[in-house]
Write a protein that holds these residues in place. Structure first.
Motif, mmCIF file in Angstrom:
data_model
loop_
_atom_site.group_PDB
_atom_site.id
_atom_site.type_symbol
_atom_site.label_atom_id
_atom_site.label_comp_id
_atom_site.label_asym_id
_atom_site.label_seq_id
_atom_site.Cartn_x
_atom_site.Cartn_y
_atom_site.Cartn_z
ATOM 1 N N LEU A 14 -0.834 7.692 -14.054
ATOM 2 C CA LEU A 14 -0.284 8.767 -13.565
ATOM 3 C C LEU A 14 -1.334 9.697 -12.914
ATOM 4 O O LEU A 14 -2.206 9.643 -13.670
ATOM 5 C CB LEU A 14 0.730 9.792 -14.311
ATOM 6 N N HIS A 15 -1.120 10.188 -11.897
ATOM 7 C CA HIS A 15 -1.973 11.203 -11.404
ATOM 8 C C HIS A 15 -2.224 12.238 -12.351
ATOM 9 O O HIS A 15 -1.150 12.656 -13.006
ATOM 10 C CB HIS A 15 -1.918 11.737 -10.030
ATOM 11 N N HIS A 16 -3.365 13.014 -12.479
ATOM 12 C CA HIS A 16 -3.536 14.019 -13.411
ATOM 13 C C HIS A 16 -2.602 15.338 -13.453
ATOM 14 O O HIS A 16 -1.946 15.518 -14.416
ATOM 15 C CB HIS A 16 -5.038 14.497 -13.337
ATOM 16 N N GLN A 52 2.113 18.184 -15.599
ATOM 17 C CA GLN A 52 3.568 18.879 -15.652
ATOM 18 C C GLN A 52 4.444 18.026 -16.389
ATOM 19 O O GLN A 52 5.185 18.890 -16.988
ATOM 20 C CB GLN A 52 4.105 18.223 -14.234
ATOM 21 N N LEU A 53 4.533 16.599 -16.478
ATOM 22 C CA LEU A 53 5.215 15.951 -17.483
ATOM 23 C C LEU A 53 4.861 16.434 -18.957
ATOM 24 O O LEU A 53 5.888 16.683 -19.864
ATOM 25 C CB LEU A 53 4.942 14.503 -17.313
ATOM 26 N N ASP A 54 3.625 16.760 -19.382
ATOM 27 C CA ASP A 54 3.299 17.240 -20.663
ATOM 28 C C ASP A 54 4.030 18.418 -20.836
ATOM 29 O O ASP A 54 4.278 18.769 -22.044
ATOM 30 C CB ASP A 54 1.801 17.108 -20.970
ATOM 31 N N GLY A 55 3.858 19.403 -19.937
ATOM 32 C CA GLY A 55 4.169 20.793 -20.029
ATOM 33 C C GLY A 55 5.769 20.677 -20.120
ATOM 34 O O GLY A 55 6.474 21.369 -21.234
#
Length: 96
Positions: free
Chosen positions: A57-59, A64-67
């Motif tokens: 995935l792009h950084h 966003q996913l992590d958040g």
């Protein structure tokens, strides 16, 4: 006699070797322990019916996913699985 790293029967032949630091609790070196642990994890996952999927995935997307995962109190893996399940369910409903 040669010492084999994974051989538990010859470990007593080398107990006289003094090493600094805390005593070892596992007879294997770290790299062998990691291989054994990974093999056991793969077996546990297989027994649970899990398959490994890897992608990049792009950084910014990753952040966003992590958040979102932290906000919902779930792991990234659980969040990704739920997003995929929702996408597959909506795709199945729209094709009918």
């Amino acid at each position: 006699m040669a010492k084999e790293v994974t051989d538990l029967t010859t470990i007593d032949l080398f107990v006289d070797e003094k090493r600094p630091g805390r005593p070892r609790t596992n007879p294997f070196p770290r790299n062998v322990q990691v291989k054994i642990n990974k093999r056991n994890q793969v077996k546990r996952d297989k027994n649970k019916g899990l398959k490994r999927v890897e992608f990049k995935l792009h950084h910014e997307v990753f952040e966003q996913l992590d958040g979102l995962a932290k906000d919902k109190g779930v792991s990234r893996s659980e969040l990704i699985e739920s997003l995929i399940i929702d996408a597959l369910a909506s795709n199945t409903n729209s094709t009918k």
